[in-house]
Motif scaffolding. Structure first.
Motif, PDB file in Angstrom:
ATOM      1  N   VAL A   1      37.979  33.067  26.408  1.00 20.93           N
ATOM      2  CA  VAL A   1      38.472  34.278  27.052  1.00 20.93           C
ATOM      3  C   VAL A   1      38.546  34.054  28.561  1.00 20.93           C
ATOM      4  CG1 VAL A   1      38.186  36.771  27.284  1.00 20.93           C
ATOM      5  CG2 VAL A   1      37.424  35.627  25.211  1.00 20.93           C
ATOM      6  N   LEU A   2      39.734  34.309  29.123  1.00 23.57           N
ATOM      7  CA  LEU A   2      39.979  34.008  30.538  1.00 23.57           C
ATOM      8  C   LEU A   2      40.124  35.285  31.362  1.00 23.57           C
ATOM      9  CD1 LEU A   2      40.833  32.068  32.887  1.00 23.57           C
ATOM     10  CD2 LEU A   2      43.177  32.283  32.050  1.00 23.57           C
ATOM     11  N   GLY A   3      39.314  35.378  32.414  1.00 25.65           N
ATOM     12  CA  GLY A   3      39.442  36.468  33.384  1.00 25.65           C
ATOM     13  C   GLY A   3      40.210  35.935  34.578  1.00 25.65           C
ATOM     14  N   PRO A   4      41.477  36.347  34.760  1.00 27.23           N
ATOM     15  CA  PRO A   4      42.302  35.753  35.809  1.00 27.23           C
ATOM     16  C   PRO A   4      41.854  36.183  37.206  1.00 27.23           C
ATOM     17  CG  PRO A   4      43.449  37.606  34.831  1.00 27.23           C
ATOM     18  CD  PRO A   4      42.174  37.429  34.038  1.00 27.23           C
ATOM     19  N   GLY A   5      42.161  35.325  38.171  1.00 23.64           N
ATOM     20  CA  GLY A   5      41.737  35.575  39.551  1.00 23.64           C
ATOM     21  C   GLY A   5      42.116  36.938  40.083  1.00 23.64           C
ATOM     22  N   LYS A   6      43.306  37.394  39.754  1.00 22.64           N
ATOM     23  CA  LYS A   6      43.711  38.655  40.374  1.00 22.64           C
ATOM     24  C   LYS A   6      42.828  39.815  39.938  1.00 22.64           C
ATOM     25  CE  LYS A   6      48.183  38.407  39.106  1.00 22.64           C
ATOM     26  NZ  LYS A   6      48.560  37.518  37.986  1.00 22.64           N
ATOM     27  N   ALA A   7      42.104  39.637  38.827  1.00 23.46           N
ATOM     28  CA  ALA A   7      41.108  40.630  38.422  1.00 23.46           C
ATOM     29  C   ALA A   7      39.709  40.186  38.859  1.00 23.46           C
ATOM     30  CB  ALA A   7      41.148  40.821  36.913  1.00 23.46           C
ATOM     31  N   ALA A   8      39.332  38.953  38.477  1.00 23.54           N
ATOM     32  CA  ALA A   8      37.947  38.517  38.628  1.00 23.54           C
ATOM     33  C   ALA A   8      37.532  38.280  40.076  1.00 23.54           C
ATOM     34  CB  ALA A   8      37.714  37.247  37.809  1.00 23.54           C
TER      35      ALA A   8
ATOM     36  N   GLY B   1      32.340  24.621  23.673  1.00 21.65           N
ATOM     37  CA  GLY B   1      31.825  25.935  23.295  1.00 21.65           C
ATOM     38  C   GLY B   1      31.831  26.982  24.391  1.00 21.65           C
ATOM     39  N   THR B   2      32.610  26.767  25.440  1.00 24.80           N
ATOM     40  CA  THR B   2      32.680  27.766  26.512  1.00 24.80           C
ATOM     41  C   THR B   2      33.256  29.076  25.987  1.00 24.80           C
ATOM     42  OG1 THR B   2      32.995  26.016  28.139  1.00 24.80           O
ATOM     43  CG2 THR B   2      33.639  28.236  28.806  1.00 24.80           C
ATOM     44  N   VAL B   3      32.584  30.169  26.328  1.00 20.75           N
ATOM     45  CA  VAL B   3      33.001  31.484  25.828  1.00 20.75           C
ATOM     46  C   VAL B   3      33.935  32.166  26.816  1.00 20.75           C
ATOM     47  CG1 VAL B   3      32.099  33.553  24.727  1.00 20.75           C
ATOM     48  CG2 VAL B   3      30.576  31.636  25.116  1.00 20.75           C
ATOM     49  N   VAL B   4      33.566  32.100  28.086  1.00 20.93           N
ATOM     50  CA  VAL B   4      34.260  32.878  29.106  1.00 20.93           C
ATOM     51  C   VAL B   4      34.547  32.016  30.335  1.00 20.93           C
ATOM     52  CG1 VAL B   4      33.722  34.612  30.886  1.00 20.93           C
ATOM     53  CG2 VAL B   4      33.507  35.223  28.484  1.00 20.93           C
ATOM     54  N   VAL B   5      35.778  32.131  30.851  1.00 18.09           N
ATOM     55  CA  VAL B   5      36.135  31.541  32.139  1.00 18.09           C
ATOM     56  C   VAL B   5      36.545  32.691  33.055  1.00 18.09           C
ATOM     57  CG1 VAL B   5      37.736  30.018  33.372  1.00 18.09           C
ATOM     58  CG2 VAL B   5      36.921  29.364  31.100  1.00 18.09           C
ATOM     59  N   ALA B   6      35.904  32.813  34.214  1.00 17.14           N
ATOM     60  CA  ALA B   6      36.295  33.855  35.177  1.00 17.14           C
ATOM     61  C   ALA B   6      36.671  33.164  36.478  1.00 17.14           C
ATOM     62  CB  ALA B   6      35.159  34.847  35.387  1.00 17.14           C
TER      63      ALA B   6
ATOM     64  N   LEU C   1      31.525  39.161  29.007  1.00 12.18           N
ATOM     65  CA  LEU C   1      30.536  38.722  28.021  1.00 12.18           C
ATOM     66  C   LEU C   1      30.057  39.901  27.173  1.00 12.18           C
ATOM     67  CD1 LEU C   1      28.526  36.304  30.321  1.00 12.18           C
ATOM     68  CD2 LEU C   1      29.651  35.622  28.179  1.00 12.18           C
ATOM     69  N   GLU C   2      29.814  41.031  27.824  1.00  7.91           N
ATOM     70  CA  GLU C   2      29.345  42.218  27.101  1.00  7.91           C
ATOM     71  C   GLU C   2      30.319  42.627  26.018  1.00  7.91           C
ATOM     72  OE1 GLU C   2      28.363  45.645  29.574  1.00  7.91           O
ATOM     73  OE2 GLU C   2      27.055  44.312  30.725  1.00  7.91           O
ATOM     74  N   ARG C   3      31.597  42.494  26.353  1.00  6.02           N
ATOM     75  CA  ARG C   3      32.650  42.828  25.391  1.00  6.02           C
ATOM     76  C   ARG C   3      32.523  41.948  24.141  1.00  6.02           C
ATOM     77  NH1 ARG C   3      36.022  47.223  25.436  1.00  6.02           N
ATOM     78  NH2 ARG C   3      37.552  46.790  23.809  1.00  6.02           N
ATOM     79  N   LEU C   4      31.958  40.752  24.324  1.00  7.74           N
ATOM     80  CA  LEU C   4      31.767  39.815  23.209  1.00  7.74           C
ATOM     81  C   LEU C   4      30.332  39.860  22.679  1.00  7.74           C
ATOM     82  CD1 LEU C   4      33.557  36.837  24.999  1.00  7.74           C
ATOM     83  CD2 LEU C   4      34.522  38.189  23.135  1.00  7.74           C
ATOM     84  N   ASP C   5      29.623  40.947  23.052  1.00  9.89           N
ATOM     85  CA  ASP C   5      28.222  41.125  22.651  1.00  9.89           C
ATOM     86  C   ASP C   5      27.313  40.004  23.133  1.00  9.89           C
ATOM     87  OD1 ASP C   5      28.814  43.524  21.273  1.00  9.89           O
ATOM     88  OD2 ASP C   5      29.567  42.340  19.578  1.00  9.89           O
TER      89      ASP C   5
ATOM     90  N   LEU D   1      33.154  29.036  36.017  1.00  9.28           N
ATOM     91  CA  LEU D   1      33.660  29.829  37.127  1.00  9.28           C
ATOM     92  C   LEU D   1      34.407  28.913  38.109  1.00  9.28           C
ATOM     93  CD1 LEU D   1      30.409  31.929  37.867  1.00  9.28           C
ATOM     94  CD2 LEU D   1      32.342  32.615  36.426  1.00  9.28           C
ATOM     95  N   PRO D   2      35.713  28.732  37.945  1.00  3.95           N
ATOM     96  CA  PRO D   2      36.463  27.932  38.918  1.00  3.95           C
ATOM     97  C   PRO D   2      36.625  28.703  40.226  1.00  3.95           C
ATOM     98  CG  PRO D   2      37.885  28.620  37.074  1.00  3.95           C
ATOM     99  CD  PRO D   2      36.546  29.215  36.835  1.00  3.95           C
ATOM    100  N   CYS D   3      35.966  28.216  41.267  1.00  2.00           N
ATOM    101  CA  CYS D   3      35.937  28.928  42.547  1.00  2.00           C
ATOM    102  C   CYS D   3      36.419  28.029  43.671  1.00  2.00           C
ATOM    103  CB  CYS D   3      34.516  29.398  42.860  1.00  2.00           C
ATOM    104  SG  CYS D   3      33.847  30.546  41.649  1.00  2.00           S
ATOM    105  N   ALA D   4      37.213  26.990  43.368  1.00  2.00           N
ATOM    106  CA  ALA D   4      37.602  26.052  44.420  1.00  2.00           C
ATOM    107  C   ALA D   4      39.020  26.325  44.921  1.00  2.00           C
ATOM    108  CB  ALA D   4      37.468  24.624  43.914  1.00  2.00           C
ATOM    109  N   THR D   5      40.026  26.017  44.115  1.00  4.13           N
ATOM    110  CA  THR D   5      41.390  26.084  44.646  1.00  4.13           C
ATOM    111  C   THR D   5      42.418  26.211  43.524  1.00  4.13           C
ATOM    112  OG1 THR D   5      42.928  24.998  46.177  1.00  4.13           O
ATOM    113  CG2 THR D   5      41.725  23.570  44.677  1.00  4.13           C
ATOM    114  N   GLN D   6      43.682  26.373  43.899  1.00  4.18           N
ATOM    115  CA  GLN D   6      44.725  26.558  42.888  1.00  4.18           C
ATOM    116  C   GLN D   6      44.912  25.301  42.038  1.00  4.18           C
ATOM    117  OE1 GLN D   6      45.669  27.529  46.163  1.00  4.18           O
ATOM    118  NE2 GLN D   6      47.078  26.009  46.966  1.00  4.18           N
ATOM    119  N   ASN D   7      45.196  25.517  40.769  1.00  2.82           N
ATOM    120  CA  ASN D   7      45.491  24.447  39.807  1.00  2.82           C
ATOM    121  C   ASN D   7      44.421  23.353  39.744  1.00  2.82           C
ATOM    122  OD1 ASN D   7      47.837  25.657  38.949  1.00  2.82           O
ATOM    123  ND2 ASN D   7      49.134  24.620  40.452  1.00  2.82           N
TER     124      ASN D   7
END
Lengths: 60, 367
Positions: free
Chosen positions: B285-292, B259-264, B142-146, B239-245
């Motif tokens: 903007v998507l933050g993939p699981g292997k990072a987030a 209007g979602t800005v960020v998905v982590a 989010l900070e990256r997007l001000d 924030l998808p925190c449940a399971t694959q796909n």
């Protein structure tokens, strides 16, 4: 859509890294192919006894 | 599944669930290799488990199962070889029993498992780590997007540790948490969002095995919408925190339209390939699981350091260092995706981790 979760994950990695310039040593070492297969898969069966004294054989 | 130990001992969770199969373990182990590389810590990648539904069995049956599992596993693991953690169906109770059997069989007290109870060398903050880390990562995005997370609307899927602690951190940072979910449907909270006290109530109930839909029955502050997912709720951050796909292309389009800005991603690969493409196309903007969601394994890495040095960490130290690691991961993703204003984190995460793994594989000689 692919039904293999592994294929889905591997394809994403391949697509992303194929268009990037990595050092030539990466290709010589065949890094991407190395990541296509696990070092090893270990299988064993867990044998345990339930509360009714019945034996279970659970593959792991 | 011992996948790759080029940069450290094999490391990944043990999953006890009735439907696990080799494909699932292969996928999780591969993701784990890249995720672990991204943390900057010396952790290789692995994954394992058994077809066993922990919640279907009595305490004594689970104990005997854990002991029987360790009787076999003992010859394959070790603090420098393969260091599993918990995962679905394997919590700190099971890790404690697995560890107890290991200690008894080998006569050694070393960090060969992580996620241990603190009495056995576990590290404070491990339970919160994945969810807290995911929110930290989202904050950096989010900070990256001000933008700032304070006051934003956040939807969370799942009702396990990742989801509950992602919700907790989001609340602590001033966000409004609008949902949690499980395989049956979505618990929706009012516009003001879930409060800390309400979340504590949910945590207590789910720890005792109460499901969200049952919990919702006699409470007016949440509504359980059966058969729905959280992705139709308008939000700024998902924030998808449940399971694959769990998040497919129509969901991704709904998020974009709302209007979602960020998905982590707090879960591993919760977005389908088509959803990832749709988000990219529509500017989410998507933050993939292997990072987030790498915060969990990062804190497992701290636990290994704590066990190897016999020098206990405090919760404060753990959480501070966790945020530093998440910030470093974010920075690596940005650097490896061209330093743009709207980084392609999927690309950055894959390229950065591939670099680290590749360099190690080259250094060991190509075989």
């Amino acid at each position: 859509m692919s039904h293999s979760l592994f294929q889905q994950a591997f394809d994403e990695i391949r697509t992303q890294v194929e268009s990037e310039d990595f050092p030539a040593s990466f290709e010589r070492a065949d890094v991407l192919e190395r990541l296509r297969h696990p070092d090893r898969v270990i299988r064993f069966t867990v044998r345990w006894i339930d509360d009714e004294k019945k034996v279970h054989h659970t593959p792991a | 599944m011992q996948y790759c130990n080029a940069i450290g001992p094999y490391k990944g969770g043990l999953r006890f669930a009735p439907n696990v199969c080799e494909d699932e373990f292969l996928f999780l182990a591969l993701e784990q290799c890249l995720k672990n590389a991204l943390t900057g810590l010396p952790l290789g990648g692995g994954k394992g488990g058994a077809r066993f539904r922990t919640s279907d069995h009595s305490r004594h049956e689970v104990l005997r199962f854990c002991q029987a599992f360790m009787d076999e596993y003992v010859r394959h693991g070790g603090a420098d070889v393969d260091v599993p953690a918990g995962d679905i169906g394997v919590g700190s109770r099971e890790i404690g029993w697995l560890y107890g059997r290991w200690a008894k069989l080998t006569g050694r007290h070393v960090g060969m498992l992580t996620g241990k109870p603190e009495e056995l060398g576990g590290i404070p903050g491990r339970v919160e780590a994945t969810g807290y880390g995911t929110v930290r990562f989202a904050m950096r995005m989010l900070e990256r997007l001000d933008r700032q997370i304070d006051g934003l609307r956040v939807t969370v899927s799942g009702a396990g540790n990742v989801a509950l602690y992602a919700a907790e951190r989001a609340i602590l940072e001033g966000a409004r948490v609008l949902s949690l979910s499980n395989s049956k449907g979505t618990a929706r909270f009012g516009d003001g969002g879930l409060t800390r006290e309400q979340l504590d109530e949910i945590k207590e109930a789910t720890a005792e095995g109460t499901r969200l839909e049952a919990f919702a029955q006699d409470r007016s502050w949440l509504e359980f919408a059966e058969g729905t997912t959280p992705w139709s709720i308008e939000c700024d951050v998902a924030l998808p925190c449940a399971t694959q796909n769990e998040l497919d292309e129509p969901d991704a389009r709904l998020l974009a339209a709302g209007g979602t800005v960020v998905v982590a991603e707090g879960a591993n690969m919760p977005s389908t390939a088509a959803a990832v493409a749709a988000m990219k196309e529509s500017g989410v903007v998507l933050g993939p699981g292997k990072a987030a969601n790498a915060g969990g394994v990062a804190v497992s890495g701290f636990e290994m350091i704590q066990n190897a040095t016999r020098d206990p960490w405090t919760r404060k130290e753990v959480l501070e260092r966790l945020d530093e690691v998440m910030d470093e991961i974010h920075e690596r993703c940005v650097q490896h995706s061209g330093n743009g204003k709207r980084p392609d984190y999927v690309r950055g995460a894959n390229v950065a981790s591939f670099y680290r793994l590749g360099r190690a594989i080259v250094a060991t000689g190509p075989n």
